[in-house]
Design a protein around this motif. Structure first.
Motif, mmCIF file in Angstrom:
data_model
loop_
_atom_site.group_PDB
_atom_site.id
_atom_site.type_symbol
_atom_site.label_atom_id
_atom_site.label_comp_id
_atom_site.label_asym_id
_atom_site.label_seq_id
_atom_site.Cartn_x
_atom_site.Cartn_y
_atom_site.Cartn_z
ATOM 1 N N UNK A 65 0.826 -1.203 0.000
ATOM 2 C CA UNK A 65 0.000 0.000 0.000
ATOM 3 C C UNK A 65 0.864 1.258 0.000
ATOM 4 N N UNK A 66 1.904 1.284 0.813
ATOM 5 C CA UNK A 66 2.766 2.459 0.850
ATOM 6 C C UNK A 66 3.569 2.607 -0.437
ATOM 7 N N UNK A 67 3.834 1.527 -1.139
ATOM 8 C CA UNK A 67 4.469 1.619 -2.455
ATOM 9 C C UNK A 67 3.571 2.295 -3.465
ATOM 10 N N UNK A 68 2.278 1.984 -3.435
ATOM 11 C CA UNK A 68 1.346 2.649 -4.344
ATOM 12 C C UNK A 68 1.188 4.125 -3.977
ATOM 13 N N UNK A 69 1.206 4.425 -2.686
ATOM 14 C CA UNK A 69 1.145 5.829 -2.254
ATOM 15 C C UNK A 69 2.378 6.587 -2.754
ATOM 16 N N UNK A 70 3.541 5.963 -2.644
ATOM 17 C CA UNK A 70 4.782 6.597 -3.096
ATOM 18 C C UNK A 70 4.729 6.883 -4.595
ATOM 19 N N UNK A 71 4.258 5.926 -5.384
ATOM 20 C CA UNK A 71 4.160 6.137 -6.829
ATOM 21 C C UNK A 71 3.135 7.220 -7.159
ATOM 22 N N UNK A 76 4.347 -2.684 -4.941
ATOM 23 C CA UNK A 76 3.290 -1.669 -4.907
ATOM 24 C C UNK A 76 3.482 -0.625 -5.991
ATOM 25 N N UNK A 77 4.726 -0.216 -6.203
ATOM 26 C CA UNK A 77 5.019 0.742 -7.275
ATOM 27 C C UNK A 77 4.700 0.121 -8.630
ATOM 28 N N UNK A 78 5.093 -1.141 -8.820
ATOM 29 C CA UNK A 78 4.817 -1.826 -10.089
ATOM 30 C C UNK A 78 3.315 -1.963 -10.318
ATOM 31 N N UNK A 79 2.574 -2.326 -9.278
ATOM 32 C CA UNK A 79 1.120 -2.443 -9.420
ATOM 33 C C UNK A 79 0.479 -1.098 -9.766
ATOM 34 N N UNK A 80 0.985 -0.036 -9.196
ATOM 35 C CA UNK A 80 0.467 1.289 -9.509
ATOM 36 C C UNK A 80 0.743 1.636 -10.969
ATOM 37 N N UNK A 81 1.969 1.382 -11.412
ATOM 38 C CA UNK A 81 2.338 1.720 -12.785
ATOM 39 C C UNK A 81 1.512 0.908 -13.781
ATOM 40 N N UNK A 141 -2.974 1.733 -12.242
ATOM 41 C CA UNK A 141 -3.642 3.020 -12.032
ATOM 42 C C UNK A 141 -3.031 4.195 -12.777
ATOM 43 N N UNK A 142 -1.811 4.066 -13.228
ATOM 44 C CA UNK A 142 -1.104 5.209 -13.783
ATOM 45 C C UNK A 142 -1.806 5.796 -15.007
ATOM 46 N N UNK A 143 -2.257 4.960 -15.917
ATOM 47 C CA UNK A 143 -2.896 5.472 -17.131
ATOM 48 C C UNK A 143 -4.170 6.240 -16.806
ATOM 49 N N UNK A 144 -4.950 5.733 -15.874
ATOM 50 C CA UNK A 144 -6.178 6.417 -15.480
ATOM 51 C C UNK A 144 -5.872 7.770 -14.856
ATOM 52 N N UNK A 145 -4.922 7.812 -13.937
ATOM 53 C CA UNK A 145 -4.610 9.078 -13.279
ATOM 54 C C UNK A 145 -3.929 10.063 -14.228
ATOM 55 N N UNK A 146 -3.123 9.576 -15.176
ATOM 56 C CA UNK A 146 -2.547 10.483 -16.170
ATOM 57 C C UNK A 146 -3.631 11.055 -17.071
ATOM 58 N N UNK A 147 -4.625 10.251 -17.398
ATOM 59 C CA UNK A 147 -5.748 10.758 -18.192
ATOM 60 C C UNK A 147 -6.475 11.866 -17.440
ATOM 61 N N UNK A 148 -6.732 11.654 -16.163
ATOM 62 C CA UNK A 148 -7.417 12.661 -15.357
ATOM 63 C C UNK A 148 -6.569 13.918 -15.216
ATOM 64 N N UNK A 149 -5.261 13.742 -14.962
ATOM 65 C CA UNK A 149 -4.378 14.909 -14.825
ATOM 66 C C UNK A 149 -4.263 15.673 -16.132
ATOM 67 N N UNK A 150 -4.173 14.971 -17.266
ATOM 68 C CA UNK A 150 -4.128 15.659 -18.557
ATOM 69 C C UNK A 150 -5.423 16.396 -18.849
ATOM 70 N N UNK A 151 -6.558 15.813 -18.469
ATOM 71 C CA UNK A 151 -7.828 16.470 -18.651
ATOM 72 C C UNK A 151 -7.894 17.761 -17.840
ATOM 73 N N UNK A 152 -7.451 17.666 -16.579
ATOM 74 C CA UNK A 152 -7.431 18.860 -15.720
ATOM 75 C C UNK A 152 -6.463 19.893 -16.292
ATOM 76 N N UNK A 153 -5.288 19.449 -16.739
ATOM 77 C CA UNK A 153 -4.287 20.362 -17.300
ATOM 78 C C UNK A 153 -4.835 21.082 -18.534
ATOM 79 N N UNK A 154 -5.521 20.371 -19.400
ATOM 80 C CA UNK A 154 -6.062 20.986 -20.625
ATOM 81 C C UNK A 154 -7.235 21.909 -20.320
ATOM 82 N N UNK A 155 -7.973 21.642 -19.252
ATOM 83 C CA UNK A 155 -9.091 22.517 -18.886
ATOM 84 C C UNK A 155 -8.607 23.805 -18.221
ATOM 85 N N UNK A 156 -7.541 23.697 -17.430
ATOM 86 C CA UNK A 156 -7.059 24.859 -16.683
ATOM 87 C C UNK A 156 -6.176 25.749 -17.565
ATOM 88 N N UNK A 157 -5.292 25.116 -18.307
ATOM 89 C CA UNK A 157 -4.294 25.912 -19.059
ATOM 90 C C UNK A 157 -4.585 25.925 -20.529
#
Length: 105
Positions: free
Chosen positions: A17-23, A81-86, A89-105
């Motif tokens: 769990x802490x590995x996923x938090x770190x990633x 945990x880092x590997x499981x995150x990558x 979850x990484x693709x989903x969170x990058x999609x959300x972050x890119x969406x937020x980035x494109x909406x804000x900037x």
């Protein structure tokens, strides 16, 4: 000896769990670096903050899991945990972050 081995699966899961938090923390600061990529000083400061927070998370996780008694499977749990995150979850969170980035900037 028996009581010492009963907690090992729980300790491993806590480290996982802490590995996923770190990633996730790394990806969050990656997003901040992406926004401020034109400024080298801010990038350096964000990198230093990322390392410090990462160390605090890992040391805090090891303390929470086993009172800083590091066993061989604890770093393995963090790495997995880092590997499981990558992988998961990484693709989903990058999609959300890119969406937020494109909406804000």
């Amino acid at each position: 000896m028996l009581f010492a081995t009963l907690d090992q699966p729980y300790i491993f899961l806590i480290c996982l769990y802490f590995g996923t938090i770190l990633a996730n923390i790394y990806d969050t600061f990656w997003f901040i670096r992406k926004i401020t990529s034109y400024n080298k000083w801010i990038t350096a400061i964000v990198d230093i903050i990322t390392v410090i927070i990462g160390l605090v998370v890992i040391i805090g996780g090891f303390y929470f899991a086993n009172d800083l008694k590091i066993q061989w499977f604890m770093p393995l749990g963090v790495i997995l945990g880092i590997i499981l995150y990558v992988v998961g979850l990484r693709k989903l969170l990058h999609f959300i972050m890119d969406w937020v980035y494109n909406r804000i900037i």
